[in-house]
Design a protein around this motif. Structure first.
Motif, mmCIF file in Angstrom:
data_model
loop_
_atom_site.group_PDB
_atom_site.id
_atom_site.type_symbol
_atom_site.label_atom_id
_atom_site.label_comp_id
_atom_site.label_asym_id
_atom_site.label_seq_id
_atom_site.Cartn_x
_atom_site.Cartn_y
_atom_site.Cartn_z
ATOM 1 N N TYR A 277 0.042 13.913 7.340
ATOM 2 C CA TYR A 277 -0.770 13.108 8.234
ATOM 3 C C TYR A 277 0.063 11.967 8.841
ATOM 4 N N PRO A 278 -0.061 11.678 10.153
ATOM 5 C CA PRO A 278 -1.049 12.199 11.105
ATOM 6 C C PRO A 278 -0.590 13.430 11.885
ATOM 7 N N GLN A 279 0.566 13.971 11.553
ATOM 8 C CA GLN A 279 1.004 15.180 12.236
ATOM 9 C C GLN A 279 0.104 16.351 11.856
ATOM 10 N N SER A 280 0.143 17.410 12.680
ATOM 11 C CA SER A 280 -0.664 18.591 12.395
ATOM 12 C C SER A 280 -0.204 19.230 11.091
ATOM 13 N N ASN A 281 -1.072 20.033 10.535
ATOM 14 C CA ASN A 281 -0.867 20.547 9.188
ATOM 15 C C ASN A 281 -0.930 22.074 9.209
ATOM 16 N N ALA B 135 0.858 -1.185 0.000
ATOM 17 C CA ALA B 135 0.000 0.000 0.000
ATOM 18 C C ALA B 135 0.889 1.228 0.000
ATOM 19 N N THR B 136 0.319 2.354 -0.377
ATOM 20 C CA THR B 136 1.076 3.604 -0.284
ATOM 21 C C THR B 136 1.414 3.874 1.178
ATOM 22 N N LYS B 137 2.443 4.656 1.390
ATOM 23 C CA LYS B 137 2.928 4.897 2.751
ATOM 24 C C LYS B 137 2.071 5.910 3.490
ATOM 25 N N ASN B 138 1.422 6.804 2.767
ATOM 26 C CA ASN B 138 0.664 7.873 3.408
ATOM 27 C C ASN B 138 -0.308 8.475 2.398
ATOM 28 N N GLY C 252 -7.393 23.289 10.531
ATOM 29 C CA GLY C 252 -7.386 23.959 11.825
ATOM 30 C C GLY C 252 -7.567 25.464 11.677
ATOM 31 N N GLY C 253 -7.372 26.184 12.782
ATOM 32 C CA GLY C 253 -7.489 27.641 12.762
ATOM 33 C C GLY C 253 -8.906 28.086 12.453
ATOM 34 N N HIS C 254 -9.030 29.124 11.614
ATOM 35 C CA HIS C 254 -10.345 29.679 11.272
ATOM 36 C C HIS C 254 -11.272 28.627 10.656
ATOM 37 N N ALA C 255 -10.709 27.617 10.002
ATOM 38 C CA ALA C 255 -11.527 26.602 9.346
ATOM 39 C C ALA C 255 -12.203 25.669 10.348
ATOM 40 N N ASN C 256 -11.700 25.629 11.586
ATOM 41 C CA ASN C 256 -12.289 24.743 12.590
ATOM 42 C C ASN C 256 -12.351 25.433 13.948
ATOM 43 N N HIS C 257 -13.047 26.565 13.978
ATOM 44 C CA HIS C 257 -13.374 27.250 15.240
ATOM 45 C C HIS C 257 -12.130 27.648 16.025
ATOM 46 N N GLY C 258 -11.032 27.944 15.347
ATOM 47 C CA GLY C 258 -9.817 28.383 16.017
ATOM 48 C C GLY C 258 -9.006 27.276 16.655
ATOM 49 N N LEU C 259 -9.402 26.013 16.464
ATOM 50 C CA LEU C 259 -8.705 24.886 17.075
ATOM 51 C C LEU C 259 -7.479 24.501 16.257
ATOM 52 N N ALA C 260 -6.589 23.752 16.871
ATOM 53 C CA ALA C 260 -5.374 23.312 16.187
ATOM 54 C C ALA C 260 -5.701 22.297 15.107
ATOM 55 N N SER C 261 -4.814 22.163 14.143
ATOM 56 C CA SER C 261 -4.965 21.155 13.096
ATOM 57 C C SER C 261 -5.075 19.765 13.719
ATOM 58 N N GLY C 262 -6.070 19.011 13.252
ATOM 59 C CA GLY C 262 -6.250 17.646 13.736
ATOM 60 C C GLY C 262 -7.009 17.536 15.039
ATOM 61 N N ALA C 263 -7.615 18.620 15.488
ATOM 62 C CA ALA C 263 -8.376 18.604 16.739
ATOM 63 C C ALA C 263 -9.772 18.023 16.513
#
Length: 624
Positions: A223-227, A170-173, A548-559
């Protein structure tokens, strides 16, 4: 390794070498009479297309209806729709869950087209280029369906034989997966024609899909680290590049928004790609309509004390309505303010509502009953001396997509009948709660979007009907481009593009936004209402969560994603339409269990059985 052992690792490793089909007399006038040999199939374009057309079932993965909207709070469901969704939104999946990793039979068909068309001595070079590009488009879409669910794919770009190594990796990521998918789609853009044929890919279809694939690929970088999305990321430039190509294709936004999803304008010039089915081989129970329409008759209504009675001499509503729009969704259909016609806000934020409604009053159970286990979120009564009604305050001058998408209390005549969903109506949820009917909406609302108006005599099991799904369209491309511009922090261009659908489809005043945070809020609302029931919202929420950020209520990427943990809400309205109560509850089974485990939910698992049989597939997805 022995060949018979290898074959156990790839589903459908050998596809049948001949294809049964109806063809012209000259082709069938050979032995055996019930088969057509491969040399005939790949001898000319017309014959090859019979194989290609049957490969388009890949696009069913992008059909709308409840689909993945049932995994979100866009609708509240029971029975079949609920059973297909509950394991996702209650986080009851586990590592053994098969979410569609094995797409290899579909990919094999695509690779057969590429190989056999390319090797044909009698298909012209121009036709070869186009047909191979079409196969690459279909291969990309098959893999995209896997990538957005699971992230990793098993990339196969040739027709495998028993002599090949079948223990493939499978692909790695996700980034590696999307690299293959984007390359196939870009090849498709290069090789496909600009000709528009309903239900078939062209250059613009591939470009439209690229605008969305590139956004999804961007979200899962690292992925799976924050972006952290850089405004100069090359994928954003691709979204805009291919969006501009689509804009040059002569498509136009549809002024009659609802018409492009039913029998009125199935071939709307906004639709870029749709899946079309004909009544000759389609019946209502094979379409989403079967679970959108209630099951009602006058005996039910009389026992409940509801009104009005239905006029039809037959049981015009006798389907399996098992889901309806939630209050959570419908609050996002904005209303134009009476005192400022250039402003559109939620219905309970308008000046006309605030001046007419008292939210501090008590409402007795004789006016609006309460079901066991439900808790009140909001209530209100029209003030004494006011002539307004709750439904007038919520529905007048509302986003035009509201009436085009949702059937609410007394909002329209539908199949010759007026449906009322107040607490003593003829189609509300209290018929079910009081045991007088079963397949009525849990939400006091029904869907109009995606429901045909001309099914004769009614929407019922076995009744033939045409039906189509809109897989991608110009409005969706505009919204994809708006998202890219938001990520580039180009606020004017983002607002310009989100206003395209807001003004044309919603007939709302254009948004005037001065900061990115507010723009993201408006954009997310706009995308939700414009693309509801089009198999989009769940994937968009995941994408925004990864940004994350403005796209998800100011939360960190992957929250955690708040929209996927919000509990369902329903509004009851009194018989005189002067009082309302919004409640939260289970409504059916575990609808009030809305979980989101951010450590794993951004991708589904690879079913563990695949990993156990082939160690080359690599490790399980994070968290599973």
């Amino acid at each position: 390794m022995k060949n018979n052992k290898k074959i156990t690792y790839i589903s459908s490793a050998l596809f049948m070498l001949t294809l049964s089909l109806n063809a012209c007399k000259d082709v069938l006038d050979t032995q055996p009479f019930d088969k057509v040999g491969e040399e005939v199939i790949w001898s000319n374009r017309a014959n090859a297309e019979t194989f290609i057309f049957s490969t388009y079932s890949i696009m069913n993965n992008f059909n709308g209806g409840p689909a993945t909207d049932a995994w979100t709070m866009n609708l509240i469901s029971m029975d079949g729709t609920y059973n297909g969704a509950a394991n996702v939104f209650t986080e009851r999946l586990d590592r053994t869950s098969d979410m569609g990793f094995n797409n290899w039979a579909s990919v094999r068909r695509c690779n057969m087209i590429i190989q056999n068309v390319g090797a044909s001595a009698t298909i012209s070079e121009a036709d070869k280029k186009e047909l191979i590009a079409e196969a690459k488009f279909l291969r990309a879409m098959s893999y995209y369906d896997v990538a957005r669910k699971i992230g990793r794919i098993v990339w196969i770009d040739k027709v495998l034989t028993p002599n090949d190594e079948l223990m493939l990796p499978a692909t790695k990521n996700p980034t590696e997966s999307y690299g293959y998918i984007i390359k196939d789609l870009e090849d498709a853009v290069e090789g496909l024609t600009t000709a528009k044929v309903n239900g078939r890919a062209n250059k613009y279809v591939a470009a439209a899909m690229l605008t969305e694939v590139c956004l999804q690929a961007l979200a899962y970088e690292g992925y799976p680290q924050s972006n952290t999305v850089a405004p100069n990321n090359a994928l954003l430039a691709k979204v805009i590049q291919y969006g501009e190509l689509v804009k040059s294709g002569g498509y136009q936004l549809e002024a009659e928004y609802g018409a492009m999803f039913n029998d009125v304008k199935p071939n709307s010039n906004e639709t870029i790609f749709g899946v079309y089915r004909k009544a000759i081989n389609t019946t209502c129970d094979g379409t989403p309509m079967q679970v959108m329409i209630p099951n009602l008759n006058n005996d039910n209504i009389k026992r409940s004390g509801g009104t009005p009675l239905l006029k039809s001499s037959i049981y015009i509503f006798e389907a399996w309505g098992d889901h309806g729009p939630s209050m959570n969704l419908t609050d996002d259909y904005l209303v134009i303010d009476d005192q400022d016609k250039q402003k559109a806000v939620r219905w309970f934020e308008t000046t006309q509502y605030k001046s007419a409604v008292d939210e501090q009053v008590s409402i007795t159970s004789s006016v609006i009953p309460k079901a066991t286990g439900e808790s009140e979120v909001k209530r209100g009564s029209v003030k004494s001396g006011q002539t307004e009604t709750i439904w007038k305050l919520t529905n007048t001058n509302r986003d035009a997509r509201w009436n085009a998408s949702v059937l609410s209390d007394s909002s329209a005549v539908f199949y010759g009948e007026t449906l009322t969903t107040d607490v003593k109506g003829n189609a509300g949820r209290w018929l079910k709660l009081n045991g007088h009917a079963y397949y009525t909406s849990l939400t006091n609302m029904y869907w109009r979007k995606g429901v045909y108006n001309n099914v004769n005599p009614r929407i019922y099991v076995g009744v033939p009907t045409d039906y189509h799904y809109v897989s991608t369209r110009l409005g969706r491309v505009y919204l994809n481009m708006a998202e890219a511009y938001l990520l580039q922090q180009n606020l004017p261009k983002a607002v310009e593009l989100l206003n395209q659908t807001r003004v044309t489809h919603g007939q709302l005043p254009p948004a005037k936004l001065s900061d990115l945070a507010t723009a993201w809020t408006d954009y997310k609302r706009e995308r939700r209402v414009d693309l509801v029931l089009e198999n989009d919202y769940y994937w968009s929420l995941l994408r925004w969560g990864r940004y994350g950020g403005h796209a998800n209520h100011g939360l960190a990427s992957g929250a955690k994603i708040p929209e996927l943990t919000t509990l369902p809400q329903v509004m009851d309205v009194s018989k005189d339409r002067k009082h309302f109560s919004i409640v939260s509850g289970a409504f059916f089974s575990s609808n009030n269990i809305r979980e989101f485990d951010a450590s794993r939910r951004y991708l589904f698992p690879i079913a563990q059985s695949f990993l156990d049989r082939n160690p080359n597939f690599g490790l399980q997805n994070p968290g599973w």
